[in-house]
Design an enzyme around this catalytic site. Sequence first.
Site, PDB file in Angstrom:
ATOM      1  N   GLY A   9      -8.599 -19.491  -0.785  1.00  0.00           N
ATOM      2  CA  GLY A   9      -8.543 -20.524  -1.829  1.00  0.00           C
ATOM      3  C   GLY A   9      -9.781 -20.464  -2.704  1.00  0.00           C
ATOM      4  O   GLY A   9     -10.519 -19.472  -2.702  1.00  0.00           O
ATOM      5  N   PHE A  10     -10.039 -21.539  -3.428  1.00  0.00           N
ATOM      6  CA  PHE A  10     -11.194 -21.568  -4.329  1.00  0.00           C
ATOM      7  C   PHE A  10     -12.487 -21.313  -3.563  1.00  0.00           C
ATOM      8  O   PHE A  10     -13.315 -20.494  -3.964  1.00  0.00           O
ATOM      9  CB  PHE A  10     -11.272 -22.922  -5.036  1.00  0.00           C
ATOM     10  N   GLU A 166      -0.584 -36.661 -13.036  1.00  0.00           N
ATOM     11  CA  GLU A 166      -0.101 -35.476 -13.751  1.00  0.00           C
ATOM     12  C   GLU A 166       1.355 -35.186 -13.406  1.00  0.00           C
ATOM     13  O   GLU A 166       2.163 -34.845 -14.276  1.00  0.00           O
ATOM     14  CB  GLU A 166      -0.990 -34.274 -13.410  1.00  0.00           C
ATOM     15  N   ALA A 319     -11.460 -28.805  -6.599  1.00  0.00           N
ATOM     16  CA  ALA A 319     -11.771 -27.390  -6.810  1.00  0.00           C
ATOM     17  C   ALA A 319     -13.268 -27.176  -7.037  1.00  0.00           C
ATOM     18  O   ALA A 319     -13.860 -26.238  -6.491  1.00  0.00           O
ATOM     19  CB  ALA A 319     -10.972 -26.860  -7.998  1.00  0.00           C
TER      20      ALA A 319
END
Lengths: 456, 456
Positions: A9-10, A166, A319
């Site tokens: 992942g990040f 969102e 993130a």
Amino acid sequence: MRVVVLGGGFAGLAAARRLAKAPLDVVVVDQRNFHTFQPLLYQVATAGLDASDVAYPIRTILRRYATIRFLHARAQAVDVDQRIVHLSGGSGLSYDYLVVATGATGASFGVPGVAEHALSLYTLDDARRVRNEVLLALEAADTDGADGDPGGGRVLVVGAGPTGVETAGALSELIDVAVRHDGLHLDPDLTRVTLVDIQSRVLPGLDPRASEYAARALRSRRVDLVLGAQISEVTARGVRLADGRELCAEVVIWVAGVTVDGTLASTLPALTGGGGRVLVRGDLSLDGHPEVYVVGDAAAVSPRRVEDGGPPRLLPQIAQVAIQSGDHVARQISHRAVDEPTAGFVYRDRGMMATIGRRAAIAQFPGGRIIWGTTGWLAWLALHLVYLVGFRNRAIVLVNWAWRYFKWPSGPRLILGDVASRPVTSLSAQDPIVDRDAVQQPDRSTPRAGPAPGRR
Amino acid sequence: MRVVVLGGGFAGLAAARRLAKAPLDVVVVDQRNFHTFQPLLYQVATAGLDASDVAYPIRTILRRYATIRFLHARAQAVDVDQRIVHLSGGSGLSYDYLVVATGATGASFGVPGVAEHALSLYTLDDARRVRNEVLLALEAADTDGADGDPGGGRVLVVGAGPTGVETAGALSELIDVAVRHDGLHLDPDLTRVTLVDIQSRVLPGLDPRASEYAARALRSRRVDLVLGAQISEVTARGVRLADGRELCAEVVIWVAGVTVDGTLASTLPALTGGGGRVLVRGDLSLDGHPEVYVVGDAAAVSPRRVEDGGPPRLLPQIAQVAIQSGDHVARQISHRAVDEPTAGFVYRDRGMMATIGRRAAIAQFPGGRIIWGTTGWLAWLALHLVYLVGFRNRAIVLVNWAWRYFKWPSGPRLILGDVASRPVTSLSAQDPIVDRDAVQQPDRSTPRAGPAPGRR
């Protein structure tokens, strides 16, 4: 000297990239062969982007680093005394330094029915399930209305953080497209997106002015807000609130928060804090095991060094924290490999962003400055395109978005996977498209076909 | 006057589009909400294209036709006396004219083990399964070689028709990319693509010169050809031939032919010919039921009108036949609606095409003229891009292909779905990445994780 990084992942990729600059052998282990750009998962869930727009093969990302090796496997346990990671299949992977960046997963907070009846939105598979379920619900609603009397599909989003906001905003745009461009017959009063949160405002992590703007923008997109509402149960028909109210919905998307899966974390000799996050020292290493670091969503990171005796307030699982913490531990390992002094982790707040829809987004910068509206949306768009991993993705995401923006989308509204179409439930009136006599009354309360958890 | 079209493939959409020009109510029924551009499915299976590059929502395609309605449902039976199609869920859809365009599915020809151990390549889900299994096999082979001694992954393609040839050629290029750009450690001698057919030459439907060229092009891409070989069984380790030979493979892709699923066809009052195809009259209607037409892969269409007493030779189950037969019946229905005379179906051969890889394709035109090499490849590319449904798809497919061609691909090599990574099976030598002591010997013959049929 081998450094093993668990997770692509990040946090894991940030660590691997920095480690590639040092004379170290690096092995990145992930059970998936791709990195997921999680901030845009909601776009996949709402049929705005394809899976491959937000996912990218880890091998392709790490291709240019000669010292990095990718291993497609699942890490099951860590033996910190032997310095071995036990992999699926029973084999072991030895390390000199270990970076645990295994992330988190959706949290149900012990609410009954979440696993059975709600969809999470943390992995690419989650996003595909959400897309399938939402599109199936709309198709079923259209079919319900086949006699000219339009039906409706209700989608409930639980959790009014950035992801929830969102997702709700994008869902309302998806429904708009379905009606105005795909010719679905839907009753706008019956076709609703509802955003629910226990807090009294949306985006509780941001400035109240941002919350007010987001609430206005969501309402203007016909998203119903149910705030300060505690959910006591998720059922096959929707959710039940603590005050007894029931909110009906064909699809319930649960993005109320995340928790760390204990499978691997429980094998580490460390305490866990809120949400199962592994407690780390100020330099993100484990107490008593300075060669083991935990970063990203899996780590309980205090804004200050623990040594300072700061309050137990933890950094958000976003993130930016993942990238900075992954990069930090890679620097520490590189320094220690050449006996240079190390330092504690200090998080640099870059602000928060959330988009509600076309030309409507919020960016809150450190110090409290806020931009929104079209400016905020363009900033959001630019930032995400810059951060997207890999040129090809960026190019095609740009094509998709440009196309989506200038002409209403020919988006990937595909119901993929072995998903059966919903039973046709219409009763026919004049000019019946479906014949009354042959119709069986459906039992709305029975689980329906579809890949949602518990519905298989 | 209502025309019901069952199926949103090439035949169904061709019929619907033509019917939209007449004053008729048209209802298109499909259990999937998207059209699949089947000629490019092999590109999805070999990670060259995304699902949404070759699939497109039927509603979006039919958006511009006011008289066409889409119904997302599965047709289960036809009552030709009542003129009702029975849909999943128990409801019925009445018609004045019916166009059956439900297509076909992979045929096992009664070979044992096909359903359990082989993957078909006829639907979008099939393509995603093939991609997952192939990429998993390569990752497992790489992990096998983690001690510096590279492993291999063998993929077997059964059926040397256009689909088999294109799949085999694309697989060899995928492996090339995996080794040269994704850094997988694979032994080229152990990593093989093998194309098997009972016929003595590849592309048996084409001119022998085309077969020779294709065989040369495949061999030059290191594809092994096993021709004139009859397969007696498919096992978990590969295939067994009638002569006793065994060909080992991690993945077996079965594209030897198609058959018509009898579920719906068996409810029609008609005989079935080769491969379960429904026998139709010269105008593609059912004997005794001129209001019911069968088109595309589901129909047994003679090149000449049956009235001419032509031989029972049937047209191939390809896109051109599907499109022309769908268009034909739509014309007939339009004529009959205004009492104009109808005509029998005459197929116009537009030739055949197959691509082996970059700058290597064959186009055989009626009369026998053949172009190949780069010219053939450009012709193939142009034709497929022109035929692709929907601008957005065309644009993005073009981006993908241009990108793929000019820089070796950052293709969507994603292992999607709930697919577990294969167990690490390496034994470690010097500088072991995986430790010998912790290794368990794997049982290669046990079914492995993955969405392949029978492996769930």
